[in-house]
Scaffold this motif. Structure first.
Motif, PDB file in Angstrom:
ATOM      1  N   PRO A 191       0.833  -1.199   0.000  1.00 58.38           N
ATOM      2  CA  PRO A 191       0.000   0.000   0.000  1.00 58.38           C
ATOM      3  C   PRO A 191       0.874   1.257   0.000  1.00 58.38           C
ATOM      4  CG  PRO A 191       0.159  -0.824   2.220  1.00 58.38           C
ATOM      5  CD  PRO A 191       0.878  -1.807   1.354  1.00 58.38           C
ATOM      6  N   VAL A 192       0.363   2.343  -0.543  1.00 59.12           N
ATOM      7  CA  VAL A 192       1.098   3.609  -0.500  1.00 59.12           C
ATOM      8  C   VAL A 192       0.707   4.369   0.762  1.00 59.12           C
ATOM      9  CG1 VAL A 192       1.255   3.752  -3.004  1.00 59.12           C
ATOM     10  CG2 VAL A 192      -0.691   4.818  -1.844  1.00 59.12           C
ATOM     11  N   ALA A 193       1.428   5.444   1.050  1.00 56.93           N
ATOM     12  CA  ALA A 193       1.082   6.321   2.162  1.00 56.93           C
ATOM     13  C   ALA A 193      -0.259   6.994   1.844  1.00 56.93           C
ATOM     14  CB  ALA A 193       2.168   7.369   2.349  1.00 56.93           C
ATOM     15  N   PRO A 194      -1.063   7.315   2.851  1.00 52.46           N
ATOM     16  CA  PRO A 194      -0.761   7.252   4.287  1.00 52.46           C
ATOM     17  C   PRO A 194      -1.033   5.899   4.938  1.00 52.46           C
ATOM     18  CG  PRO A 194      -2.895   8.275   3.982  1.00 52.46           C
ATOM     19  CD  PRO A 194      -2.354   8.016   2.602  1.00 52.46           C
ATOM     20  N   THR A 195      -1.527   4.902   4.153  1.00 50.82           N
ATOM     21  CA  THR A 195      -1.753   3.593   4.764  1.00 50.82           C
ATOM     22  C   THR A 195      -0.440   2.984   5.233  1.00 50.82           C
ATOM     23  OG1 THR A 195      -3.675   3.272   3.327  1.00 50.82           O
ATOM     24  CG2 THR A 195      -2.773   1.325   4.406  1.00 50.82           C
ATOM     25  N   ASP A 196       0.580   3.014   4.363  1.00 50.69           N
ATOM     26  CA  ASP A 196       1.910   2.570   4.766  1.00 50.69           C
ATOM     27  C   ASP A 196       2.572   3.696   5.551  1.00 50.69           C
ATOM     28  OD1 ASP A 196       4.480   1.671   5.063  1.00 50.69           O
ATOM     29  OD2 ASP A 196       4.928   1.514   2.922  1.00 50.69           O
ATOM     30  N   THR A 197       2.684   3.500   6.863  1.00 50.75           N
ATOM     31  CA  THR A 197       3.243   4.550   7.733  1.00 50.75           C
ATOM     32  C   THR A 197       4.746   4.381   7.958  1.00 50.75           C
ATOM     33  OG1 THR A 197       2.876   3.299   9.782  1.00 50.75           O
ATOM     34  CG2 THR A 197       1.036   4.649   8.964  1.00 50.75           C
ATOM     35  N   MET A 198       5.318   3.323   7.395  1.00 53.14           N
ATOM     36  CA  MET A 198       6.685   2.957   7.762  1.00 53.14           C
ATOM     37  C   MET A 198       7.726   3.241   6.678  1.00 53.14           C
ATOM     38  SD  MET A 198       5.958   1.606  10.732  1.00 53.14           S
ATOM     39  CE  MET A 198       4.634   0.772  11.607  1.00 53.14           C
ATOM     40  N   ALA A 199       7.355   3.867   5.582  1.00 56.37           N
ATOM     41  CA  ALA A 199       8.277   4.019   4.449  1.00 56.37           C
ATOM     42  C   ALA A 199       9.543   4.791   4.827  1.00 56.37           C
ATOM     43  CB  ALA A 199       7.565   4.698   3.285  1.00 56.37           C
ATOM     44  N   ASP A 200       9.400   5.877   5.561  1.00 59.65           N
ATOM     45  CA  ASP A 200      10.584   6.663   5.935  1.00 59.65           C
ATOM     46  C   ASP A 200      11.520   5.876   6.847  1.00 59.65           C
ATOM     47  OD1 ASP A 200       9.907   8.912   4.473  1.00 59.65           O
ATOM     48  OD2 ASP A 200       8.816   9.856   6.124  1.00 59.65           O
ATOM     49  N   ILE A 201      10.933   5.075   7.742  1.00 54.49           N
ATOM     50  CA  ILE A 201      11.762   4.270   8.639  1.00 54.49           C
ATOM     51  C   ILE A 201      12.516   3.213   7.842  1.00 54.49           C
ATOM     52  CG2 ILE A 201      11.710   2.653  10.579  1.00 54.49           C
ATOM     53  CD1 ILE A 201       9.312   4.164  11.666  1.00 54.49           C
ATOM     54  N   ARG A 202      11.824   2.562   6.907  1.00 53.79           N
ATOM     55  CA  ARG A 202      12.512   1.552   6.085  1.00 53.79           C
ATOM     56  C   ARG A 202      13.565   2.198   5.198  1.00 53.79           C
ATOM     57  NH1 ARG A 202       7.172  -0.125   5.178  1.00 53.79           N
ATOM     58  NH2 ARG A 202       7.363   0.505   2.998  1.00 53.79           N
ATOM     59  N   ASN A 203      13.298   3.410   4.696  1.00 51.77           N
ATOM     60  CA  ASN A 203      14.325   4.129   3.927  1.00 51.77           C
ATOM     61  C   ASN A 203      15.593   4.324   4.751  1.00 51.77           C
ATOM     62  OD1 ASN A 203      12.904   4.430   1.527  1.00 51.77           O
ATOM     63  ND2 ASN A 203      12.070   6.439   2.070  1.00 51.77           N
ATOM     64  N   GLU A 204      15.416   4.730   6.010  1.00 48.24           N
ATOM     65  CA  GLU A 204      16.572   4.959   6.871  1.00 48.24           C
ATOM     66  C   GLU A 204      17.324   3.652   7.122  1.00 48.24           C
ATOM     67  OE1 GLU A 204      17.592   6.634  11.374  1.00 48.24           O
ATOM     68  OE2 GLU A 204      15.738   7.256  10.364  1.00 48.24           O
ATOM     69  N   MET A 205      16.583   2.575   7.327  1.00 43.17           N
ATOM     70  CA  MET A 205      17.227   1.271   7.503  1.00 43.17           C
ATOM     71  C   MET A 205      18.066   0.924   6.279  1.00 43.17           C
ATOM     72  SD  MET A 205      14.025  -0.842   9.121  1.00 43.17           S
ATOM     73  CE  MET A 205      13.392  -0.497  10.768  1.00 43.17           C
ATOM     74  N   CYS A 206      17.525   1.167   5.097  1.00 41.50           N
ATOM     75  CA  CYS A 206      18.242   0.859   3.854  1.00 41.50           C
ATOM     76  C   CYS A 206      19.500   1.709   3.709  1.00 41.50           C
ATOM     77  CB  CYS A 206      17.322   1.081   2.651  1.00 41.50           C
ATOM     78  SG  CYS A 206      15.966  -0.103   2.531  1.00 41.50           S
ATOM     79  N   GLN A 207      19.395   2.969   4.059  1.00 45.34           N
ATOM     80  CA  GLN A 207      20.563   3.844   3.966  1.00 45.34           C
ATOM     81  C   GLN A 207      21.693   3.366   4.881  1.00 45.34           C
ATOM     82  OE1 GLN A 207      18.566   7.519   4.937  1.00 45.34           O
ATOM     83  NE2 GLN A 207      18.410   8.155   2.788  1.00 45.34           N
ATOM     84  N   LEU A 208      21.334   2.929   6.091  1.00 45.56           N
ATOM     85  CA  LEU A 208      22.360   2.446   7.021  1.00 45.56           C
ATOM     86  C   LEU A 208      22.920   1.100   6.580  1.00 45.56           C
ATOM     87  CD1 LEU A 208      20.956   3.474  10.511  1.00 45.56           C
ATOM     88  CD2 LEU A 208      22.624   4.641   9.079  1.00 45.56           C
ATOM     89  N   LEU A 209      22.080   0.251   6.017  1.00 41.78           N
ATOM     90  CA  LEU A 209      22.576  -1.014   5.484  1.00 41.78           C
ATOM     91  C   LEU A 209      23.610  -0.765   4.396  1.00 41.78           C
ATOM     92  CD1 LEU A 209      19.215  -2.986   5.291  1.00 41.78           C
ATOM     93  CD2 LEU A 209      21.212  -3.700   6.603  1.00 41.78           C
TER      94      LEU A 209
END
Length: 484
Positions: A191-209
């Motif tokens: 689902p896209v935002a605003p249903t998916d509330t976690m996209a920014d958090i997953r983006n940050e996880m990916c950047q750190l990975l």
């Protein structure tokens, strides 16, 4: 004369050590963190000032108490040594002082690799693969799903037992004040935002990975409500893929904590919705040549790949004791939640234990996907066991089509009762999986990769876990039996 291969290995290690020491200077590293993993798969660490780290550290290692780690030595023989792998270095993004982390191998005081060290078992599996002459490299690509909750509470005592979880996007919160857009049960896929509330958090996880050296391929919300997610990172060699998975879990958990959330890799934390699996992609190469591809074969698979599949499916009941090693694992492995409980293979079919990807697959991307495992496993043990099962299939020419393992190219949950009779299933509980491992573990002893001591220790630890759960009164039992 010295073996030239040994000289080359030593030269490579010397260069890697030199690069780590130069990195410590160039990046003004203040501390060096040494990491090991216990038999169950939990990481542990000790931190040393960078000024105390030199070439000798990579030869002599760092001493520690092995009796304090689950599954290791007893107190009267507790002295052990962790020796860092210089090729595993990454800068820890969560520590304030600049800190370089290194994954370590465990040795006895006499300098022998410790047989219960999971990473040593993974390294032995890779060495055994080369000894067989079947292939030079095994690649693994785990897809570990997880949940991000906003609150978790749990407790067990004589007074009572409970757990409570909550998530801002959970379907059960539609009756609470808010802004809507909750994720429906089984309605969380892409689902896209605003249903998916976690996209920014997953983006940050990916950047750190990526910053820590792990190549990310994609991320998305997963099927379940209440914050289920998935981040796919690039496949790697067996031991390195296990290293990467533990680093992945470390990053996911700490980014979640930074944002006031909590991450869990439990297979079935929510009743009535999909659980979290760890679909594991696997392939064999001989040098640069892919060994799983053959144009015109079923799903363009080679006969060698089919034998590999046959080995995994034949030994799957025993494998689950290592790939699905929690009592909670078997609450996920039930029909109706995309759970791969049926021991068959199929192309593109997510209801089979082994799926053969067919979309956008080149010869070098030809692979199989074992869908049964979950992220509570110790990846070093699980990957090594899967490889050994596959190699056993190749050595003994176990063709899955001749042993009742498919292929079946239709929804396995919609088969007739008569059709289902011929299909084998995974064990229904951890106890059943451990029974299977007790009866079928000779394939794990090949090349001395696993030892009987490791298998017996693992079974003993897991039997006690199962007993502790079985002995605990469950809240559901009050609902079922209190008024009888």
């Amino acid at each position: 004369m010295s073996d030239p291969q040994v000289v080359q290995v030593r030269d490579d290690k010397k260069e890697a050590v030199h690069q780590v020491l130069e990195r410590i200077k160039a990046q003004n590293i203040q501390f060096v963190d040494f990491r090991i993993v216990d038999l169950l798969g939990r990481q542990h660490h000790v931190t040393v000032p960078a000024s105390e780290v030199d070439e000798r550290t990579f030869e002599m290692g760092v001493a520690f108490d092995g009796s304090s780690l689950t599954g290791y030595r007893s107190i009267e023989e507790s002295d052990m040594v962790m020796v860092p792998d210089p090729t595993s270095a990454f800068v820890d993004p969560f520590v304030e002082a600049p800190t370089l982390s290194l994954v370590c191998n465990i040795y006895t005081p006499e300098g022998d690799p410790y047989t219960r060290d999971p990473r040593n078992i993974a390294r032995k599996a890779e060495a055994y693969l080369k000894e067989t002459g079947i292939a030079t490299t095994a690649y693994f690509g785990p897809e570990a799903e997880f949940f991000l909750f906003d609150n978790v509470q749990y407790g067990n005592s004589m007074k009572g037992a409970f757990y409570f979880i909550d998530s801002e996007e959970a379907a059960w919160n539609t009756g609470e004040p808010g802004l809507g857009y909750k994720v429906r049960v089984k309605g969380g896929y892409f689902p896209v935002a605003p249903t998916d509330t976690m996209a920014d958090i997953r983006n940050e996880m990916c950047q750190l990975l990526e910053r820590c050296g792990i190549r990310v391929e994609r991320h998305h919300h997963e099927v379940a409500t209440a914050g289920q997610g998935e981040i796919n990172f690039r496949f790697d060699t067996l031991t390195r893929a296990a290293d990467n998975l533990l680093l992945f879990k470390y990053i996911v958990r700490n980014v979640a904590k930074k944002h006031g959330k909590t991450a869990t890799f439990m297979p079935k934390p929510i009743v009535g919705d999909n659980g979290s699996g760890m679909h594991t992609h696997q392939s064999l190469f001989n040098g640069d040549t892919p060994l799983f591809y053959e144009k015109g074969g079923y799903a363009n698979l080679s006969q060698l790949a089919l034998y590999y599949i046959g080995g995994i499916l034949k030994h799957a009941p025993a494998l689950t004791a290592l790939t699905n090693p929690s009592t909670n694992s078997f609450k996920r492995l039930v029909p109706g939640y995309e759970a791969p409980v049926n021991l068959v293979f199929s192309k593109g079919n997510r209801s089979a234990a082994i799926r053969v990807p067919v979309a956008a697959v080149s010869p070098k991307a030809a692979r199989i996907e074992f869908r049964t495992p979950d992220p509570t496993c110790n990846p070093y043990l699980a990957f090594a066991a899967m490889l050994l099962a596959g190699l056993d299939g190749i050595r003994n020419r176990i063709d899955p089509t001749e042993h009742g393992f498919g292929p079946i190219d239709k929804n396995l949950y919609e088969l007739s009762d008569e059709e289902k009779k011929s299909i084998k299933s995974v064990p229904a509980s951890l106890d059943e999986a451990l029974d299977a491992l007790e009866e079928d573990h000779a394939f794990l002893l090949a090349g001395d990769v696993f030892t009987k001591d490791v298998i017996e220790t693992w079974i003993a630890l897991k039997r006690e876990e199962a007993r502790s759960v079985n002995r605990t009164t469950h809240p559901k039992e009050y609902e079922l039996y209190y008024d009888l």
